[in-house]
Structure formats: structure tokens, C-alpha cells
Design a protein around this motif. Structure first.
Motif, mmCIF file in Angstrom:
data_model
loop_
_atom_site.group_PDB
_atom_site.id
_atom_site.type_symbol
_atom_site.label_atom_id
_atom_site.label_comp_id
_atom_site.label_asym_id
_atom_site.label_seq_id
_atom_site.Cartn_x
_atom_site.Cartn_y
_atom_site.Cartn_z
ATOM 1 N N ILE A 64 0.703 -0.939 0.025
ATOM 2 C CA ILE A 64 0.104 -0.094 -0.124
ATOM 3 C C ILE A 64 0.923 1.310 -0.032
ATOM 4 C CG2 ILE A 64 -1.713 1.252 1.135
ATOM 5 C CD1 ILE A 64 -2.749 -1.414 2.377
ATOM 6 N N HIS A 65 0.576 2.243 -1.039
ATOM 7 C CA HIS A 65 1.547 3.280 -1.144
ATOM 8 C C HIS A 65 0.682 4.536 -0.658
ATOM 9 C CE1 HIS A 65 4.333 0.974 -3.646
ATOM 10 N NE2 HIS A 65 3.177 0.293 -4.013
ATOM 11 N N LEU A 66 1.386 5.770 -0.319
ATOM 12 C CA LEU A 66 0.894 7.090 -0.359
ATOM 13 C C LEU A 66 1.180 7.719 -1.530
ATOM 14 C CD1 LEU A 66 1.402 8.245 3.399
ATOM 15 C CD2 LEU A 66 -0.651 7.779 2.234
ATOM 16 N N ARG A 67 0.162 8.403 -2.186
ATOM 17 C CA ARG A 67 0.635 9.280 -3.464
ATOM 18 C C ARG A 67 1.701 10.460 -3.135
ATOM 19 N NH1 ARG A 67 -4.660 8.352 -5.127
ATOM 20 N NH2 ARG A 67 -4.844 6.832 -6.812
ATOM 21 N N PRO A 68 2.572 10.762 -3.773
ATOM 22 C CA PRO A 68 3.435 11.829 -3.350
ATOM 23 C C PRO A 68 2.506 13.190 -3.302
ATOM 24 C CG PRO A 68 4.461 10.601 -5.233
ATOM 25 C CD PRO A 68 3.007 9.921 -4.760
ATOM 26 N N SER A 69 3.004 14.003 -2.431
ATOM 27 C CA SER A 69 2.280 15.324 -2.311
ATOM 28 C C SER A 69 3.157 16.483 -3.004
ATOM 29 C CB SER A 69 1.811 15.543 -1.006
ATOM 30 O OG SER A 69 1.404 17.135 -0.803
ATOM 31 N N GLU A 70 2.465 17.208 -3.787
ATOM 32 C CA GLU A 70 3.264 18.190 -4.368
ATOM 33 C C GLU A 70 3.783 19.522 -3.562
ATOM 34 O OE1 GLU A 70 1.211 20.036 -7.894
ATOM 35 O OE2 GLU A 70 1.111 18.070 -8.673
ATOM 36 N N LEU A 71 2.912 19.440 -2.312
ATOM 37 C CA LEU A 71 3.096 20.258 -1.438
ATOM 38 C C LEU A 71 4.036 20.203 -0.290
ATOM 39 C CD1 LEU A 71 -0.697 21.296 -1.178
ATOM 40 C CD2 LEU A 71 1.260 22.517 -2.404
ATOM 41 N N GLU A 72 4.363 18.686 0.087
ATOM 42 C CA GLU A 72 5.062 18.309 1.206
ATOM 43 C C GLU A 72 6.415 17.564 0.598
ATOM 44 O OE1 GLU A 72 1.863 17.149 4.725
ATOM 45 O OE2 GLU A 72 2.406 15.740 3.037
ATOM 46 N N GLU A 73 7.293 17.447 1.739
ATOM 47 C CA GLU A 73 8.465 16.622 1.395
ATOM 48 C C GLU A 73 8.034 15.184 0.985
ATOM 49 O OE1 GLU A 73 11.601 17.754 1.542
ATOM 50 O OE2 GLU A 73 11.440 19.664 2.495
ATOM 51 N N ASP A 99 -4.330 8.938 -0.965
ATOM 52 C CA ASP A 99 -3.888 10.355 -0.975
ATOM 53 C C ASP A 99 -3.489 10.724 0.499
ATOM 54 O OD1 ASP A 99 -4.002 10.751 -3.654
ATOM 55 O OD2 ASP A 99 -6.143 11.552 -3.528
ATOM 56 N N GLN A 100 -4.185 10.083 1.506
ATOM 57 C CA GLN A 100 -3.996 10.198 3.029
ATOM 58 C C GLN A 100 -3.236 8.911 3.607
ATOM 59 O OE1 GLN A 100 -7.626 11.927 4.300
ATOM 60 N NE2 GLN A 100 -7.600 13.627 3.002
ATOM 61 N N THR A 101 -2.767 9.410 4.708
ATOM 62 C CA THR A 101 -1.767 8.386 5.706
ATOM 63 C C THR A 101 -3.181 7.560 6.095
ATOM 64 O OG1 THR A 101 -0.004 9.473 5.966
ATOM 65 C CG2 THR A 101 -0.428 7.844 7.360
#
Length: 181
Positions: A64-73, A99-101
Motif C-alpha cells: 500500500i502506497h501514499l501518493r506523493p504530495s506536491e506540497l510536502e517533502e 492520498d492520505q495516511t
């Protein structure tokens, strides 16, 4: 709660929690929690014929993955986790993305695969048995953390009190997590 970055320095927001390195210009930044991650899954995935016993067993389970955020590290991901363990043969990109943890953790709790989650977010679920950490050496350290942000000067008394309460709660949770190990 909002996925956009709050403007604490000049906006209408008094207190924000942000994930990253802590170097945010124009605001006061205080560390709340480390962001070290560990693999977690439903306890049912740790028993039976295809049980998770060794990191190499992850080849037989959905990651299970989290999509990278353009706003965060960038968050620690499966590529980094496998690299830290010298495992190059497992496809670290396959699996569902969230999209969310919190959504990734819920998917793991419902047996949909194995998620990398910040230990502080799953400590209660691990203690209660709702989630399992299948590997004793599963933690992946990171230089990133969660920070509470307030205005550098002129923060209101309620904002300062709320930020202090957040820090106290985070510290209490971190101490309780260490005691559970």
C-alpha cells in the motif's frame, strides 16, 4: 483539516501541523513527532501459509502506497524501505495508492495489503491488536518529522496554549509508544 499548506505567517490560520524538515520561513516551528515509518498490516496476514515472517515475504502481498504530495517533502516509500534492507528483487511500485495516511492505514487494517505508516500514527492500533508490525526490525528512520507552526510573533494566547497542548500530547504518546516496545 486541509491538504493545502496553511499560511500561518500572514493568513487566517493561527496554528498548523506540517510534515517536513521544520525550516519554514516566517513562522515559529516546533517538532511534534518523528516520522519514522514501519510496515503494518492486518494480524491475519501474519498467520497461515502465506504469512509475513521475513521482508522477502512481501513479494506475495500487496504493498500500500501514499501518493506523493506536491506540497510536502517526499515521504519514505517502499523503494527506500527495500533498499535499506538490500532487497532489490521485489516490485516496490506495485499496489494501491492513497492520498492520505489514514486511508492507507485503514486499508492495511482491513487486510488489503501492507502499508508503511508513521509509528506514532499506529501505536494504539498495534497495542490493541488491530494492526500488526510483521517485522521486529521494520522501522525506517527519516530526517523528516511533524511540526507545529505558529506565528513568529504576535501569536494569540489561545494559539500558544493549543500548540503547547499538541506538544504535550505528542510527547505523551511518544513516551507511551516507547514503553510498549
Amino acid at each position: 483539516a486541509d491538504m493545502r499548506l496553511a499560511d500561518v505567517s500572514g493568513g487566517r490560520v493561527d496554528v498548523a501541523v506540517r510534515y517536513g524538515r521544520g525550516d519554514y520561513p516566517g513562522v515559529r516551528s516546533e517538532k511534534l513527532l518523528d516520522a519514522d515509518v514501519t510496515p503494518v498490516c492486518a494480524p491475519s496476514l501474519t498467520i497461515g501459509e502465506n504469512a509475513l515472517r521475513r521482508p522477502s515475504d512481501l513479494a506475495r502481498h500487496a504493498l500500500i502506497h501514499l501518493r506523493p504530495s506536491e506540497l510536502e517533502e517526499p515521504r519514505p516509500d517502499w523503494v527506500a524501505w527495500f533498499k535499506a534492507r538490500g532487497l532489490a528483487s521485489i516490485d516496490a511500485q506495485a499496489g494501491p495508492r492513497f492520498d492520505q495516511t489514514a486511508l492507507a492505514i485503514e486499508a492495511a487494517a482491513h487486510g488489503q495489503g501492507v502499508a508503511l505508516a508513521p509509528y506514532a500514527f499506529v501505536a494504539d492500533d498495534l497495542a490493541s491488536g488491530r494492526l500488526a508490525a510483521p517485522f521486529a526490525d521494520g522501522a525506517l528512520s527519516t530526517e523528516l518529522a511533524y511540526y507545529v507552526l505558529t506565528k513568529r510573533s504576535g501569536a494569540s494566547a489561545p494559539a500558544r496554549a493549543f500548540a503547547a497542548w499538541l506538544k504535550h500530547e505528542a510527547q505523551s504518546a511518544a513516551e507511551a509508544s516507547v514503553d510498549d516496545l
